[in-house]
Design a protein around this motif. Structure first.
Motif, PDB file in Angstrom:
ATOM      1  N   HIS A 196     -31.249 114.890 -38.529  1.00  0.00           N
ATOM      2  CA  HIS A 196     -32.250 115.935 -38.290  1.00  0.00           C
ATOM      3  C   HIS A 196     -31.541 117.259 -38.029  1.00  0.00           C
ATOM      4  O   HIS A 196     -30.682 117.357 -37.162  1.00  0.00           O
ATOM      5  N   GLU A 197     -31.955 118.244 -38.804  1.00  0.00           N
ATOM      6  CA  GLU A 197     -31.356 119.577 -38.679  1.00  0.00           C
ATOM      7  C   GLU A 197     -32.477 120.616 -38.691  1.00  0.00           C
ATOM      8  O   GLU A 197     -33.296 120.632 -39.605  1.00  0.00           O
ATOM      9  N   ASP A 198     -32.544 121.399 -37.624  1.00  0.00           N
ATOM     10  CA  ASP A 198     -33.538 122.469 -37.579  1.00  0.00           C
ATOM     11  C   ASP A 198     -32.973 123.633 -36.777  1.00  0.00           C
ATOM     12  O   ASP A 198     -31.775 123.696 -36.534  1.00  0.00           O
ATOM     13  N   GLY A 199     -33.803 124.530 -36.342  1.00  0.00           N
ATOM     14  CA  GLY A 199     -33.326 125.721 -35.644  1.00  0.00           C
ATOM     15  C   GLY A 199     -33.040 125.524 -34.169  1.00  0.00           C
ATOM     16  O   GLY A 199     -32.519 126.432 -33.517  1.00  0.00           O
ATOM     17  N   ASP A 200     -33.381 124.364 -33.603  1.00  0.00           N
ATOM     18  CA  ASP A 200     -33.104 124.131 -32.189  1.00  0.00           C
ATOM     19  C   ASP A 200     -31.593 124.097 -31.956  1.00  0.00           C
ATOM     20  O   ASP A 200     -30.836 123.597 -32.789  1.00  0.00           O
ATOM     21  N   SER A 231     -29.029 122.395 -34.841  1.00  0.00           N
ATOM     22  CA  SER A 231     -28.714 123.336 -35.915  1.00  0.00           C
ATOM     23  C   SER A 231     -27.352 122.985 -36.514  1.00  0.00           C
ATOM     24  O   SER A 231     -26.481 122.435 -35.831  1.00  0.00           O
ATOM     25  N   ARG A 268     -30.652 114.964 -45.036  1.00  0.00           N
ATOM     26  CA  ARG A 268     -30.892 115.855 -43.893  1.00  0.00           C
ATOM     27  C   ARG A 268     -32.344 116.299 -43.962  1.00  0.00           C
ATOM     28  O   ARG A 268     -32.793 116.763 -45.009  1.00  0.00           O
ATOM     29  N   LYS A 269     -33.032 116.149 -42.850  1.00  0.00           N
ATOM     30  CA  LYS A 269     -34.439 116.520 -42.796  1.00  0.00           C
ATOM     31  C   LYS A 269     -34.643 117.644 -41.796  1.00  0.00           C
ATOM     32  O   LYS A 269     -33.859 117.801 -40.868  1.00  0.00           O
ATOM     33  N   GLN A 270     -35.709 118.388 -41.991  1.00  0.00           N
ATOM     34  CA  GLN A 270     -36.042 119.480 -41.085  1.00  0.00           C
ATOM     35  C   GLN A 270     -37.353 119.232 -40.343  1.00  0.00           C
ATOM     36  O   GLN A 270     -37.762 120.038 -39.524  1.00  0.00           O
ATOM     37  N   VAL A 271     -38.027 118.140 -40.659  1.00  0.00           N
ATOM     38  CA  VAL A 271     -39.292 117.775 -40.027  1.00  0.00           C
ATOM     39  C   VAL A 271     -39.159 116.376 -39.440  1.00  0.00           C
ATOM     40  O   VAL A 271     -38.106 115.752 -39.550  1.00  0.00           O
ATOM     41  N   HIS A 272     -40.225 115.876 -38.855  1.00  0.00           N
ATOM     42  CA  HIS A 272     -40.147 114.594 -38.162  1.00  0.00           C
ATOM     43  C   HIS A 272     -39.972 113.392 -39.078  1.00  0.00           C
ATOM     44  O   HIS A 272     -39.343 112.414 -38.681  1.00  0.00           O
ATOM     45  N   CYS A 310     -39.554 110.577 -34.761  1.00  0.00           N
ATOM     46  CA  CYS A 310     -39.080 110.518 -36.139  1.00  0.00           C
ATOM     47  C   CYS A 310     -39.153 109.115 -36.741  1.00  0.00           C
ATOM     48  O   CYS A 310     -39.449 108.966 -37.926  1.00  0.00           O
TER      49      CYS A 310
END
Length: 182
Positions: free
Chosen positions: A53-57, A61, A82-86, A116
């Motif tokens: 999981h990769e997002d802006g948190d 990140s 790599r996912k950006q959502v749940h 997730c």
């Protein structure tokens, strides 16, 4: 039962070690069960699909350097998404990758049980995959309900997840159940 299973290892990544809710108390059992599943999948020739999981948190990140497997997770895997959502399907090529290989059954494991892992299970079921949800190879953390102040421990959350998934979106099973099937 579908003959072509794949093991999904969802978000077992170093990012969680830096989350304010991180706890080690359930980690030994989770680690033991997940390693047993991974070892069995490799021995049986089932694909091992690593999801990160990769997002802006901050800790999730790319720039954090923490979006990588926990150090104890074996290198054995066939592909990484790599996912950006749940869920592990939206915005990734996971579904296409599975279908190209004739995989019809998914074995779900990883972090967080109710987030997730559960969301991926629901989407997988809606896409027509049979899903074995291996609760003992998932990990979560206590939560407090914002409205009531009620505290739910990890076991409460796992039971609730089993309740809403069982027979609707997945078959709830143990590691030994999955291994006995094949």
């Amino acid at each position: 039962m579908f003959d072509n299973p794949a093991l999904l290892v969802i978000d077992v990544q170093q990012s969680f070690l830096h989350a304010p809710y991180w706890r080690e108390d359930d980690m030994p059992v989770f680690r033991e069960n997940l390693l047993k599943l991974i070892d069995a999948a490799v021995a049986r020739g089932w694909p091992v699909v690593r999801i990160l999981h990769e997002d802006g948190d901050a800790h999730f990140s790319e720039a954090s350097g923490l979006v990588k497997p926990m150090t104890w997770v074996p290198e054995a895997h066939d592909v990484v998404f790599r996912k950006q959502v749940h869920n592990a399907f939206t915005g990734t090529q996971l579904e296409a990758w599975l279908r190209e290989r004739g995989i019809g059954r998914l074995i779900v494991s990883g972090i967080r049980t109710e987030q997730c892992c559960e969301t991926t299970t629901r989407v997988a079921s809606d896409l027509g995959f049979a899903v074995d949800y291996v609760t003992e190879a998932t990990l979560t953390f206590p939560m407090v309900h914002a409205g009531s102040g009620t505290r739910y421990d990890a076991q409460d959350i796992k039971q609730r997840t089993e309740l809403v998934l069982d027979g609707r979106f997945a078959r709830i099973c143990t590691v030994d159940d999955v291994l006995a099937d094949h």
